[in-house]
Design a protein around this motif. Structure first.
Motif, PDB file in Angstrom:
ATOM      1  N   ASP A  55      45.129  36.481  49.338  1.00  0.00           N
ATOM      2  CA  ASP A  55      44.506  36.561  48.014  1.00  0.00           C
ATOM      3  C   ASP A  55      44.064  35.219  47.463  1.00  0.00           C
ATOM      4  O   ASP A  55      43.615  35.151  46.339  1.00  0.00           O
ATOM      5  CB  ASP A  55      45.465  37.223  47.022  1.00  0.00           C
ATOM      6  CG  ASP A  55      45.737  38.675  47.393  1.00  0.00           C
ATOM      7  OD1 ASP A  55      44.933  39.272  48.118  1.00  0.00           O
ATOM      8  OD2 ASP A  55      46.761  39.204  46.942  1.00  0.00           O
ATOM      9  N   SER A  61      48.001  40.719  50.687  1.00  0.00           N
ATOM     10  CA  SER A  61      47.971  42.120  50.284  1.00  0.00           C
ATOM     11  C   SER A  61      47.328  42.910  51.413  1.00  0.00           C
ATOM     12  O   SER A  61      46.668  42.345  52.290  1.00  0.00           O
ATOM     13  CB  SER A  61      47.198  42.306  48.981  1.00  0.00           C
ATOM     14  OG  SER A  61      45.841  41.955  49.156  1.00  0.00           O
ATOM     15  N   THR A  94      44.887  49.603  48.006  1.00  0.00           N
ATOM     16  CA  THR A  94      45.791  48.497  48.265  1.00  0.00           C
ATOM     17  C   THR A  94      47.209  49.046  48.190  1.00  0.00           C
ATOM     18  O   THR A  94      47.621  49.568  47.154  1.00  0.00           O
ATOM     19  CB  THR A  94      45.589  47.368  47.239  1.00  0.00           C
ATOM     20  OG1 THR A  94      44.247  46.868  47.381  1.00  0.00           O
ATOM     21  CG2 THR A  94      46.567  46.226  47.470  1.00  0.00           C
ATOM     22  N   THR A  97      51.397  44.560  48.363  1.00  0.00           N
ATOM     23  CA  THR A  97      51.082  43.515  47.383  1.00  0.00           C
ATOM     24  C   THR A  97      52.184  42.462  47.365  1.00  0.00           C
ATOM     25  O   THR A  97      53.334  42.738  47.704  1.00  0.00           O
ATOM     26  CB  THR A  97      50.955  44.094  45.956  1.00  0.00           C
ATOM     27  OG1 THR A  97      52.180  44.754  45.608  1.00  0.00           O
ATOM     28  CG2 THR A  97      49.793  45.054  45.833  1.00  0.00           C
ATOM     29  N   GLY A 109      57.231  41.040  48.381  1.00  0.00           N
ATOM     30  CA  GLY A 109      56.225  41.959  47.874  1.00  0.00           C
ATOM     31  C   GLY A 109      56.709  43.389  47.903  1.00  0.00           C
ATOM     32  O   GLY A 109      57.902  43.665  48.047  1.00  0.00           O
TER      33      GLY A 109
END
Length: 154
Positions: A55, A61, A94, A97, A109
């Motif tokens: 990201d 992600s 998505t 994350t 995450g």
């Protein structure tokens, strides 16, 4: 004065491009960034194609690019999700994350199981020279969870 022929110059440019490409491929094999085929840990069958991206701040992600086999239904939606992804299309969603590198692992995450709508803590690490990615979803401590081994796609 050194003179280059067009052929020598183009061979030099090609050699530089090949070295840069090999360097990029080696760097990608040290990171989960890339395209992966997921394998169901219960059935051993290919389930989906996912893409993991950085990201920009070192956080990874992942999104679902395509379902495979019985999951190859573009209209499938996450009807079991309870967050902002409720009723979203699974394709393009998505579902990983906040993954950050910690030594040889990426952790911190979350991963969503679009089948159940449940969110899990997540950690992952590479194996076999970066060709396999072991992804573990868990509740609380890592012992209470399950792992899948994904295969890097070229």
């Amino acid at each position: 004065m050194i003179r280059f022929t067009a052929g020598a110059l183009s061979r030099g440019v090609l050699a530089c491009a090949l070295v840069a490409s090999a360097t990029l491929a080696a760097a990608q094999n040290n990171s989960p960034v890339g395209v992966w085929q997921t394998i169901d840990d219960h059935t051993g069958q290919a389930k989906a194609v996912v893409e993991i991206v950085e990201d920009g701040n070192g956080t990874l992600s992942g999104k679902i690019v395509k379902g495979l086999g019985e999951n190859d239904k573009p209209e499938r939606r996450c009807t079991a999700c309870t967050d902002a992804r409720k009723d979203q299309l699974i394709k393009g969603m998505t579902f990983i994350t906040g993954m950050k590198q910690d030594g040889d692992e990426w952790q911190g995450g979350q991963i969503l199981d679009p089948e159940s709508g449940k969110l899990y803590k997540c950690k992952m690490h590479l194996e076999e020279g970066g060709q396999k990615l072991v992804v573990r979803g868990f509740i609380g401590v890592s012992l209470l969870g399950r792992s899948q081994t994904w295969i890097r796609q070229q």
